[in-house]
Design a protein around this motif. Structure first.
Motif, PDB file in Angstrom:
ATOM      1  N   THR A  37       0.843  -1.180   0.000  1.00  0.00           N
ATOM      2  CA  THR A  37       0.000   0.000   0.000  1.00  0.00           C
ATOM      3  C   THR A  37       0.886   1.241   0.000  1.00  0.00           C
ATOM      4  O   THR A  37       2.108   1.153   0.156  1.00  0.00           O
ATOM      5  N   VAL A  38       0.281   2.410  -0.156  1.00  0.00           N
ATOM      6  CA  VAL A  38       1.037   3.655  -0.096  1.00  0.00           C
ATOM      7  C   VAL A  38       1.746   3.775   1.241  1.00  0.00           C
ATOM      8  O   VAL A  38       2.912   4.174   1.317  1.00  0.00           O
ATOM      9  N   HIS A 144      -0.859  15.157   0.361  1.00  0.00           N
ATOM     10  CA  HIS A 144      -1.542  13.938  -0.075  1.00  0.00           C
ATOM     11  C   HIS A 144      -0.590  13.117  -0.935  1.00  0.00           C
ATOM     12  O   HIS A 144       0.127  13.670  -1.770  1.00  0.00           O
ATOM     13  N   GLU A 146      -0.507   9.412  -3.259  1.00  0.00           N
ATOM     14  CA  GLU A 146      -1.262   8.292  -3.801  1.00  0.00           C
ATOM     15  C   GLU A 146      -0.450   7.627  -4.906  1.00  0.00           C
ATOM     16  O   GLU A 146       0.545   8.188  -5.381  1.00  0.00           O
ATOM     17  N   LEU A 160       4.593   7.156  -7.242  1.00  0.00           N
ATOM     18  CA  LEU A 160       3.844   7.874  -6.221  1.00  0.00           C
ATOM     19  C   LEU A 160       3.614   9.304  -6.686  1.00  0.00           C
ATOM     20  O   LEU A 160       4.507   9.934  -7.250  1.00  0.00           O
ATOM     21  N   ARG A 161       2.420   9.810  -6.421  1.00  0.00           N
ATOM     22  CA  ARG A 161       2.069  11.193  -6.727  1.00  0.00           C
ATOM     23  C   ARG A 161       1.985  11.974  -5.417  1.00  0.00           C
ATOM     24  O   ARG A 161       1.175  11.661  -4.550  1.00  0.00           O
ATOM     25  N   CYS A 162       2.834  12.986  -5.292  1.00  0.00           N
ATOM     26  CA  CYS A 162       2.870  13.812  -4.088  1.00  0.00           C
ATOM     27  C   CYS A 162       2.321  15.187  -4.416  1.00  0.00           C
ATOM     28  O   CYS A 162       2.838  15.879  -5.302  1.00  0.00           O
TER      29      CYS A 162
END
Length: 260
Positions: A37-38, A144, A146, A160-162
């Motif tokens: 998971t993240v 956030h 995801e 990952l997107r920050c």
């Protein structure tokens, strides 16, 4: 003065959460036969990050505006706690970008000029990477995180997107101290202009494969990393800059006041 213009043009980047990925550990899910998971990724990143004191890697740096790539450079980077780094550019031109924890230096031998600016005033694209050797908390600097789409050139990697937090959300400490602590390796005042940070991680090894920083107007900086080595011996002298004889020093904090 070309050095000052170059450095000023690079003072666009902030968001330091992503830099911890340079110390990423192999990701292990706590559940059998399931994808991490993240939170699994974040925990493995921080665990490995805190245990690494030095790093070395080769890098490719690509700067683009819209669909046009305007600059591609490559070399070798070194990192050391607390908040020190050395970027040795080898192609297409020899250059040196160095941070000793208090001051950043940018030197192009062909120009016989070096620019310097205090770390707390710099928001250079590379400056946040000094936090490799601190105690970064990804969720402190990313409001956030995801999973993103797998990279096209290597779908086996994890993306990952920050979404970077604003400067005021990140600033918890004053810059009045002369010493730079683990959490102060980058001035949080520079956070806020970055719209998105993409973090590409190799799940088989945990090393960071790439970082892409997106800003308004289609401005983008991409870093590709390879041949990582952790906790290696790096001479202290590599993180201190001594201007060669005859090289002019331009004070980036006050561009109108060159030093010699």
């Amino acid at each position: 003065m070309r050095q000052v213009v170059f450095v000023r043009n690079l003072i666009l980047f902030a968001s330091i959460g992503f830099v911890a990925l340079l110390f990423a550990a192999p990701m292990a899910s706590t559940r059998q036969n399931s994808q991490p998971t993240v939170q699994d990724v974040i925990k493995s990143v921080e665990a490995r990050y805190h245990s690494s004191h030095t790093l070395k890697a080769v890098f490719l740096e690509r700067y683009s505006e819209g669909r046009l790539t305007t600059r591609v450079e490559s070399g070798t980077a070194y990192f050391s706690r607390p908040g020190r780094m050395r970027w040795e550019y080898e192609s297409p031109e020899e250059k040196l970008f160095l941070t000793d924890g208090k001051t950043t230096w940018f030197y192009v031998p062909a120009d016989h000029t070096v620019s310097r600016i205090s770390v707390k005033e710099s928001s250079d694209w590379r400056t946040p990477l000094a936090l490799l050797t601190g105690k970064a908390n990804l969720m402190k600097y990313c409001k956030h995180i995801e999973f993103g789409d797998p990279p096209h050139d290597n779908p086996a990697n994890v993306m990952l997107r920050c979404a970077p937090a604003g400067a005021h959300e990140s600033a918890k400490k004053s810059h009045s101290s002369a010493d730079v602590s683990d959490d102060q390796a980058l001035s949080p005042d520079s956070v806020g202009q970055i719209q998105l940070v993409l973090l590409e991680v190799d799940p088989r090894t945990g090393w960071l494969a790439g970082v892409t920083i997106g800003q308004a107007g289609g401005v983008q900086m991409e870093y590709r990393f390879g041949r990582w080595e952790g906790n290696i011996e790096v001479p202290e002298s590599m993180f201190h800059f001594v201007a060669p004889k005859g090289v002019a020093i331009v004070n980036g904090d006050n561009p109108g006041a060159p030093l010699h």
